[in-house]
Structure formats: C-alpha cells, structure tokens
Design an enzyme around this catalytic site. Structure first.
Site, mmCIF file in Angstrom:
data_model
loop_
_atom_site.group_PDB
_atom_site.id
_atom_site.type_symbol
_atom_site.label_atom_id
_atom_site.label_comp_id
_atom_site.label_asym_id
_atom_site.label_seq_id
_atom_site.Cartn_x
_atom_site.Cartn_y
_atom_site.Cartn_z
ATOM 1 C CB SER A 186 -0.961 -0.034 1.186
ATOM 2 O OG SER A 186 -1.888 1.020 1.125
ATOM 3 C CG ASP A 223 -2.705 3.608 -2.254
ATOM 4 O OD1 ASP A 223 -3.322 3.412 -3.316
ATOM 5 O OD2 ASP A 223 -2.868 2.892 -1.253
ATOM 6 C CG ASP A 273 -2.399 -0.910 -3.193
ATOM 7 O OD1 ASP A 273 -2.293 0.223 -2.686
ATOM 8 O OD2 ASP A 273 -3.159 -1.782 -2.757
ATOM 9 C CG ASP A 309 -5.885 0.203 -1.916
ATOM 10 O OD1 ASP A 309 -5.058 1.146 -1.850
ATOM 11 O OD2 ASP A 309 -5.849 -0.777 -1.146
#
Length: 570
Positions: free
Chosen positions: A145, A295, A297, A299
């Site tokens: 993340s 961010d 990744d 999400d």
C-alpha cells in the site's frame, strides 16, 4: 527459542546460499537488525501480511512468501478437492513486487494450481475485480500500500473478490504456520500460467464507468489534475477518465513514471498533503477544479478541491466519503431505486456522519471492524437480502457498488469528477456541496493522531498503552464527561451514567477501544494492523445552520480536537 537460535535455523541447507550468507552477516556483525528480523513471525493484520523486505521470519522474503503461499495452496486443495483451482495474482510497482509475483505463482503451479498472472503491475482493485470476473477460487496481490519503500506485502482474496475473513483467514493462517520451510514447493510449472494483459484493464475500466457514473453534466468543462504518485493507476485512471467523457485532464508527468523508490515524495500516501504538492503546483497553473492522487497499489485516493477562499484544500477521508455517499444516495432516490432494503458500509473508526446520511435517505448503515475486508463480508452476508450501495472508511478508501469488493480508487475518481463537474455546472464547488450536506447532518470534523513505536520494544509499548487506556480511561475529554466505553477486545459496552455493561457480539473481537462523551465526541484507539504505530481517531461535531457560520464552527471543532489530544497526553 532465542532470536539467535531462530536465526541459526536459517543456515540450514534448505535455504539458498544468498539467504544463508545474509543471515551469517547479521549474526557475525551483531547487527541490531538481527533481533527485529527474527523475534517473531510476520502476522496477517487488517491488510494481510506486510513487512520490511529482508531475511528472517519477521521480514518479507522468498521463504515467508513461500510459506504463506504453500499454506494457502494446501488450504485451497482442502476446500476445493475436485475443482480445477484458479488463482489470480497482481503486484504493484514496489521493488521486488514483480519477482515476488512470479515466485508466488511458481509455488501455486508447483502445487497443481492454475494461475492468472498479470504481465505488469496493476492496481489492487483490478485484482479484486478479476477474481470474480474470471471465476477464480482466490486472488493474491503483492503490495505494501502506502508504506515506505523498504516494505512489501501480500494480501489474499477469496472467490467473492473480497479479502479473506473468518473462518477462512484463521484457517489459512493455521495452515501457513504448519508449513516447514523445507516443505515449500518452489519449482513451478509455467504451463499452468495464463498471462493477463490490457484486455483485462478494459473490462475493469468499463465496469468502473458503468457502476460509478450517473449523469453526464459538465464533464467537458471540468479541469482535472491527476497523479499516480509513481504507482499502478497510470495503467487505468487516465484511460477511464477519457472513456467516461472527461476532456481536460492534466497529468503530473514526473509522477506517472512507476517506481518503487517513489523518488519525488517522502511518502507515497495521498492522505499526506506533501504527496500531492506537485499536483497542487500544477493545479495552480492549469486553474484546476479538482486534484486527485492515488497510492502505489491504487486502492486509496486523495482529493483536493477549492475551498471558500478559492485555494486548493485536501479533504480528509471522511469528508471525501461524505460527498460521494450523499451524492450516490441522492441519485438513487431521484431514480426511485431506494426501497428500504439498501445499505451502506462503514467501519468503527469512521465518522458517525454516515448514520445520519443513511437515516436521511432511508437506508441502513452497517458497521464493521477496520479494513475493507469487513465491508466485503457485509456484501456477502446480505447478498440476495439487502442491496449494497457504497461503502467507505476514513483512511481514504471508498467503493461504489459490489463489482469490486475492496476500496477502489478508479471508480471513486470517476464518481468524484462527476460530482465536481455537476457542482461546477451549478456555479458551486464540491467544498460548498460538502457544507450543504453538513447543514442537514450536523458538522462533523475528525483528526488522526499516529504514535509510532518501532521494533519489539515498540510493540510492547503499544500493548502497554492499550492496557493503560483500558485500565484507566479518562473521566472527560475537552470538558465533556465520558458517557460510554466500547471495548471490542472484551466485546463489552459500558454506559457510565447507569453503571451498566452489555455484551457486543455482533462484531468480531479486536484490540480496539472507543470512548464517547456526552457532547458526541468520539475517540477510537487501536494498534495498526500493518504498521508499527498506535492510532487515535478523534471525531467531534457541532450543529450548522448555514454556510455563513461554517468557518467559526470549524475553528471551534479544531480547538476541541487539540484539547482532546492534550487530555490524552498525546
């Protein structure tokens, strides 16, 4: 077993030479990293397994990933003994993510499991979508993340596209910890790998557009600035915005280059204003209406809009979700889709404003533990009984509909831009729309305090802090007496005015403590499941009659949060 004894086990022949040499170096140099690398095993928290990359049981590496994947493979064979098992795998831009993705695929194929592996890095929500779209039994994404560059991680998804929850998570963990490192099957079979490419991106983008947009008002006039902050969404978000009909999209070019080192920011976290500084600078040049960043990744998302002074201001996660949720429910009500069997999802650390919004539109607001996996569980638990509309949590995560069962920046960005365009067409900003919402629900304001405590000693300090807050709760916060204490570890709710204690067994046990005061102030305390910190979520509220009194009321709430911090000695 001592830390040194644990480390020496990694000198066995079952570990490769590179690993053995690295462990020998740690031992011989008497490095302080030895203790932190081996004192415990990496745990599955709210976001899966996440840690610093390196050798050791408390590090993310070939063997801890291999152990997790071998345990998952064993569990899948037990759950689906007669099926041709399929698992989708994605990975983000972090250092080693691509190599880790192939390593995980090799362990699965060595166990006879078919793998759908993305050729290049892709956002986490696209993995969640793919699990259901391709009828997979499970999914895995390699990501940490928004953690610093030295971290990586591993998240597991079940066949509904949501992260694993009880009983599967606990059962998988037992399988994982029963695997000896020597039992891991690393010799993969590439014949069992199906490679995923841009065609899967298009399927995901089309689903985002169809599930996250309601009306095309002012799309062509909205000025957008977007940055992926070196992350995965460069593959999806610009394309989704263009296909939806937005024309004026300016990208922060330097940050559209994927990199696990995140060279232009100190932290790739869109919750932090500094991460969006380059985007804000571009917005001043382009006179943008909205700034959006994601961010690594893909999400989480951060949104900045023009405030009452015309300056770009980063909204907090609760404010973003308030706008998105209220707008969706307005559209559902306008089209007659609200029948009384709908619900929105939230979490115990998120603002209570969502109860007010749900009541306003005649829908239910269900609340779970921190982490989107619990909102995913709500969808599965009530499938065919109640209709899920949308859900969010304060940590800059939101999802529209159930086509993705994790927080999804792409769909949320499309929705946010539609709202911004709709507002602009009416001669107002998203910020003014938020204030309008507050006049009907009350003005809520939140603050988050993170106390970082690293390493083994830090983990012990965090546990002691939780013990102390349970044993000696404050009597009042910001001048308002504590009225109620909810302890999710003990599953009890104590009402101080009546000296009564009731049982809360509708939410699983978790090391979380919440104080409520007489005037509606809420403080939630919990250790992070993925980072070495303890978090304090503070929410305060006031009535708001009109836009004109907004600034004064907001200043009162900001001062109240400062006083709460002081009362908690933070």
């Amino acid at each position: 077993m001592t830390t040194l004894e644990k480390a020496k086990l990694w000198l066995a022949e079952s570990f490769d030479q590179e690993t053995r040499s690295a462990v020998e170096m740690l031992i011989n140099s008497a490095s302080p990293d030895l203790e932190d690398s081996f004192y415990r095993e990496l745990e599955f928290g709210t976001g899966g397994m996440r840690g610093i990359m390196g050798v050791g049981t408390n590090r993310l590496n070939k063997y801890t990933l291999g152990q997790a994947t071998q345990g998952l493979a064993n569990y899948l064979h037990g759950q689906f003994p007669s099926d041709k098992i399929k698992v989708a795998i994605a990975y983000d831009v972090r250092n080693n993510s691509k190599e880790f993705g192939k390593l995980v695929a090799d362990v699965l194929t060595a166990n006879g499991i078919h793998v759908l592996l993305f050729k290049e890095h892709r956002p986490t929500p696209e993995l969640s979508f793919t699990v259901r779209d391709k009828s997979c039994h499970a999914g895995i994404v390699l990501t940490a993340s928004h953690n610093p560059p030295e971290y990586n991680g591993y998240k597991v998804y079940w066949n509904d596209g949501a992260q694993i929850v009880p009983p599967h998570d606990e059962a998988i963990i037992r399988e994982v910890y029963s695997v000896e490192f020597s039992e891991i099957k690393f010799e993969g079979n590439d014949a069992l790998i199906e490679w995923l490419d841009e065609s899967q991106d298009q399927a995901y983008i089309e689903a985002c557009i169809s599930n996250s947009t309601y009306q095309n008002v002012g799309y062509e006039d909205l000025n957008i600035v977007f940055t992926s902050i070196h992350g995965t969404t460069y593959t999806t978000v610009p394309q989704a915005l263009k296909q939806a009909g937005f024309k004026k999209i300016d990208l922060v070019r330097e940050q559209m280059i994927p990199s696990g080192n995140f060279p232009t920011v100190e932290s790739p976290n869109p919750e932090e204003p500094a991460a969006l500084e380059m985007a804000m600078d571009l917005a001043r040049i382009t006179n943008a209406d909205i700034v959006i960043g994601t961010d690594p990744d893909g999400d989480r998302l951060g949104i900045a809009v023009r405030n009452l002074e015309g300056e770009m201001q980063l909204l907090n996660g609760n404010q973003c979700n308030t706008i998105l949720t209220h707008y969706i429910l307005e559209q559902w009500k306008k089209s007659g889709r609200i029948t009384g069997t709908e619900f929105i999802g939230s979490t115990i650390v998120t603002s209570d404003i969502f109860f007010d919004i749900a009541q306003k539109f005649g829908v239910d607001c269900k609340v779970g533990l921190t982490g989107f996996k619990w909102i995913g569980k709500m969808i599965r638990d009530y499938e065919g009984i109640e209709k899920f509309v949308c859900g969010g949590e304060e940590s800059f995560g939101f999802m529209t509909g159930d086509f993705v069962r994790d927080k999804d920046s792409c769909g949320s960005i499309l929705l946010a831009c539609e709202i911004a365009a709709w507002c602009k067409a009416q001669g107002k900003t998203m910020y003014e729309y938020l204030i309008e919402i507050y006049t009907s629900t009350g003005l809520y304001y939140e603050g988050l305090i993170n106390v970082v405590r690293k390493g083994r000693e830090g983990a012990e300090q965090i546990q002691q802090m939780m013990h102390d807050f349970r044993a000696n709760p404050p009597r009042e916060l910001a001048g308002s007496p504590i009225e109620e204490i909810k302890d999710f570890k003990e599953q009890t709710c104590q009402v101080l005015s009546t000296d009564s204690v009731s049982v809360m067994d509708d939410i699983p046990k978790s090391n979380v403590l919440i104080y409520y005061t007489v005037d509606g102030t809420k403080v939630c305390i919990r250790p992070s499941g993925t980072e070495p910190k303890i978090k304090f979520y503070v929410s305060v509220k006031e009535t708001l009659a009109n836009k004109e009194e907004f600034k004064a009321k907001l200043q009162l709430l900001e001062a109240k949060i400062d006083q709460v911090k002081a009362d908690l000695n933070l």
